[in-house]
Design an enzyme around this catalytic site. Structure first.
Site, mmCIF file in Angstrom:
data_model
loop_
_atom_site.group_PDB
_atom_site.id
_atom_site.type_symbol
_atom_site.label_atom_id
_atom_site.label_comp_id
_atom_site.label_asym_id
_atom_site.label_seq_id
_atom_site.Cartn_x
_atom_site.Cartn_y
_atom_site.Cartn_z
ATOM 1 N N TYR A 57 1.011 -1.094 0.071
ATOM 2 C CA TYR A 57 0.031 -0.390 -0.234
ATOM 3 C C TYR A 57 1.133 1.066 0.198
ATOM 4 O O TYR A 57 0.490 2.209 -1.120
ATOM 5 C CB TYR A 57 -0.928 0.100 1.309
ATOM 6 C CG TYR A 57 -1.786 1.080 0.523
ATOM 7 C CD1 TYR A 57 -3.062 1.335 0.431
ATOM 8 C CD2 TYR A 57 -2.286 2.146 2.065
ATOM 9 C CE1 TYR A 57 -3.976 1.953 0.272
ATOM 10 C CE2 TYR A 57 -3.130 3.561 2.701
ATOM 11 C CZ TYR A 57 -3.530 3.131 1.464
ATOM 12 O OH TYR A 57 -4.139 4.371 1.699
ATOM 13 N N ARG A 65 -9.669 -1.495 10.064
ATOM 14 C CA ARG A 65 -9.715 -0.078 11.105
ATOM 15 C C ARG A 65 -10.314 0.082 12.286
ATOM 16 O O ARG A 65 -11.302 -0.512 12.462
ATOM 17 C CB ARG A 65 -10.207 0.588 9.450
ATOM 18 C CG ARG A 65 -9.521 1.311 8.919
ATOM 19 C CD ARG A 65 -10.008 2.033 7.413
ATOM 20 N NE ARG A 65 -10.846 1.371 6.738
ATOM 21 C CZ ARG A 65 -10.249 2.169 5.591
ATOM 22 N NH1 ARG A 65 -10.152 3.574 5.221
ATOM 23 N NH2 ARG A 65 -11.667 1.804 4.655
#
Length: 342
Positions: free
Chosen positions: A160, A201
């Site tokens: 990422y 998250r």
């Protein structure tokens, strides 16, 4: 240039056509809503690998909205004029990019080049949604745009981090070589309605457990920090970046820094949960501190977030309370419940 006024006040000849990649995602769908409300036309590309059609429920019936299911790592095009391309497509949560490492690299590299090529062909502005993860585990705090970062290029997060850094380089190269109007924004942790309950998250992980009165899981000692920006504030910054010709990068985030322990305590207070907290092992390459310097956003975009963490969390908790997504998901932790990226 975009004109942010109510749609009934926008003459037809001033309405613009905006392409949004990743428009069915958490942030992308909110940007779709906003641009339609401003009177513009939106063409959304998304392969639905992490996005959801539910996020576009309000957009789909709209006469100025179009959706194309497509993987932007494969070449794509469209007929007619395009004023701007907002390139948001990319798995952004740890749960997603750790399970789709190659796809993440392809989207961040080939997908970005394809979006830039479209912008070049159409003479459109390209908004590139980069990330605070470009800074890695920062050695400078808070992080200004001039800081080049401290990133592990071979760690699990690198697929990422490095794909986003590649995307920034690609946007800058197209601006220099081809004269494409590109604008890079580095998005810090963003939260709000439409987050998936188990996307890895920390905000949805804490909220979904707190709502069923289960203990909140803290990784490490809970002293690592983040700064959380509500999605409504973020979208204002994205629209401002579309409206200008600034090349960036520009940080978009909330400079209110909190520890994970403080975040957990606030979520429990707002939900009334009394289940306490549990501890888990620290996550590999998890940044110890993260907070944006948003001085440039203030001067270049006249932008600053206005929604406090307590207010934004209350809105997000209300959404999770009311949505069907909560059913059958709360209380089961994903493999990675991390502070996450944007």
């Amino acid at each position: 240039m975009l004109t942010s006024v109510p749609p009934l006040q926008v003459p037809e000849y001033q309405r613009l056509r905006i392409v949004i990649t990743g428009g069915a995602g958490f942030i992308g769908s909110h940007l779709c809503d906003r641009l339609l409300a401003d009177g513009h036309s939106v063409l959304c590309f998304d392969d639905l690998s992490t996005g959801r059609m539910d996020n576009l429920a309000a957009c789909l019936p709209h006469p100025r909205f179009s959706f194309v299911r497509h993987d932007v790592a494969e070449e794509f095009d469209c007929e007619g004029p395009v004023a701007a391309v907002a390139h948001l497509a990319c798995p952004a949560s740890p749960q997603d990019y750790l399970h789709r490492p190659i796809e993440t690299l392809r989207t961040g590299s080939l997908g970005t080049l394809n979006a830039l090529s479209l912008a070049k062909r159409k003479g459109a502005r390209l908004l590139y949604a980069s990330t605070s993860e470009s800074y890695g585990d920062p050695e400078i705090h808070p992080q200004p745009e001039g800081y080049w970062g401290h990133v592990n290029p071979v760690g699990p997060r690198a697929v990422y981090d490095e794909s986003k850094r590649f995307g920034e380089a690609a946007a800058a190269a197209y601006r220099r070589k081809h004269g494409v109007s590109t604008g890079i924004v580095r998005i810090f942790n963003t939260y709000g309605p439409r987050m998936r309950a188990q996307d890895g998250r920390v905000v949805p992980a804490f909220i979904t457990r707190a709502l069923v009165d289960e203990a909140l899981l803290l990784h490490g000692d809970g002293a690592q920090t983040r700064s959380f920006c509500h999605v409504d504030d973020l979208v204002e910054g994205l629209v401002s970046m579309l409206e200008c010709d600034h090349a960036g990068p520009i940080n978009l985030g909330n400079p209110e820094e909190v520890t994970m322990l403080e975040l957990a305590s606030l979520v429990q207070e707002l939900t009334g949960s009394r289940a306490g907290m549990t501890r888990g092992p620290a996550l590999e390459d998890d940044p110890s501190r993260r907070m944006p310097d948003i001085t440039l956003a203030g001067t270049a975009l006249a932008w600053r977030p206005t929604i406090s963490l307590a207010e934004g969390l209350a809105r997000t908790i209300a959404w999770f309370t009311n949505c069907q997504q909560l059913s059958g998901t709360a209380g089961r932790d994903p493999e990675v419940a991390a502070p996450g990226a944007h």
